[in-house]
Scaffold this active site. Structure first.
Site, short mmCIF file in Angstrom:
data_model
loop_
_atom_site.label_atom_id
_atom_site.label_comp_id
_atom_site.label_asym_id
_atom_site.label_seq_id
_atom_site.Cartn_x
_atom_site.Cartn_y
_atom_site.Cartn_z
N ALA A 271 -36.22 85.90 67.81
CA ALA A 271 -35.45 85.59 66.62
C ALA A 271 -34.48 86.75 66.44
CB ALA A 271 -36.35 85.45 65.41
N LYS A 272 -33.36 86.45 65.84
CA LYS A 272 -32.35 87.48 65.70
C LYS A 272 -32.94 88.68 64.96
CE LYS A 272 -28.38 89.28 66.22
NZ LYS A 272 -29.00 90.57 66.12
N ARG A 273 -33.78 88.41 63.98
CA ARG A 273 -34.29 89.53 63.17
C ARG A 273 -35.22 90.43 63.97
NH1 ARG A 273 -36.29 84.88 61.67
NH2 ARG A 273 -38.52 84.50 61.87
#
Ligand code: GLU
Ligand code: ZN
Length: 285
Positions: free
Chosen positions: A246-248
């Site tokens: 995930a980008k985070r």
């Protein structure tokens, strides 16, 4: 009973990103899988921008997604956006209201949590508080599917995943899901199901994290008389800790890789070959 109306030939697949963040390697993998399945089977590969969530959507990201796919060497045949299809969501919701299969719900998240409901595949299972309740029509309400009533109407259903095989539909595990949100004309479940039908998608290709959602989608297809595709829920790319990318979690975006001069065509080929960047692995489907 095999429900699928489509053979595995001439597959129409789609990649359906939500424009609320940049695409990352996990999206690239998903797009490559969907693209290649369509090309291998002489079909079409569609791009759909899932921008139903007005508050979180950033329209400018759609153009970034186009650039990302071009960089990966993936050509799409058609592009659509959920924001242009709101009338079709409303029409379907109205039909379900008329059939008495949905009911309004004014509960806040806090109120639902206070009822200490069980946890389902997609968060808390709605405890049914508003079912059968007379509500002030002026108050903003979501519409929830009366899942028990819906199941009585359609009976037993099954669906077919190319990797996992025949599945018997089990939408009850979700409870009464939201089909129309308080602030939006549809939920993901309703919009994606209607769009796949409208786009003529015959092979719904997406990550295994959405496998369970298909139980709901299959039920909606039966209720709304929509064609039944096949599904291909592919394995997810995982980070060092075994969590889905995930980008985070610090995985670089495709746009960052692109702008840093990385070779997108070579990256797509590495994803095809399972030759993944350091620290990244493919989970089980
Ligand atoms: N819009 C969803 C996402 O970006 C994908 C939905 C789907 O493929 O059905 O995760
Ligand atoms: Zn409620």
């Amino acid at each position: 009973m095999s429900e699928s109306q489509f053979e595995s030939s001439a597959a129409v697949t789609r990649f359906a990103p939500s424009p609320n963040g940049m695409l990352h390697l996990g999206h690239a993998y998903s797009a490559v899988v969907a693209h290649d399945l369509a090309r291998e089977r002489g079909g079409r590969f569609l791009l759909r921008i899932e921008d139903i969530d007005g508050a979180r959507s950033r329209p400018e990201l759609a153009a970034e997604f186009h650039r990302d796919l071009e960089w990966l060497g993936l050509e799409w045949d058609e592009v659509s956006a959920q924001s242009s299809r709101l009338a079709s969501y409303e029409e379907a919701a109205t039909r379900l209201v008329q059939e008495g299969l949905v009911y309004p719900c004014t509960c806040t998240r806090k109120q639902i949590e206070a009822a200490k409901p069980r946890l389902g595949p997609d968060g808390l299972i709605y405890p049914g508080t508003c079912k059968g309740r007379l509500l002030d029509p002026a108050r903003p309400a979501a519409l929830r599917l009366d899942i028990e009533k819906a199941l009585m109407q359609v009976g037993e259903l099954s669906w077919f995943d190319e990797l996992a095989g025949e599945q018997s539909a089990d939408p009850l595990q979700f409870g009464d899901v939201v089909l129309v949100r308080k602030d939006e004309p549809a939920s993901y479940h309703l919009a994606a199901t209607l769009d796949d039908a409208a786009d003529g998608v015959t092979l719904v290709t997406r990550g295994a994290d959405l496998f369970a959602a298909t139980h709901i989608h299959r039920l909606l297809q039966a209720l709304l008389g929509l064609p039944v595709p096949r599904w291909h829920h592919h394995a997810l790319l995982l980070d060092e800790t075994g969590k889905k990318l995930a980008k985070r979690r610090e995985s670089p975006s495709l746009a960052e890789m692109r702008e840093a001069g990385e070779d997108g065509l070579a990256l797509a080929d590495r994803l095809r070959a399972g030759n993944l960047p350091a620290g990244i692995s493919l989970g089980s489907p």
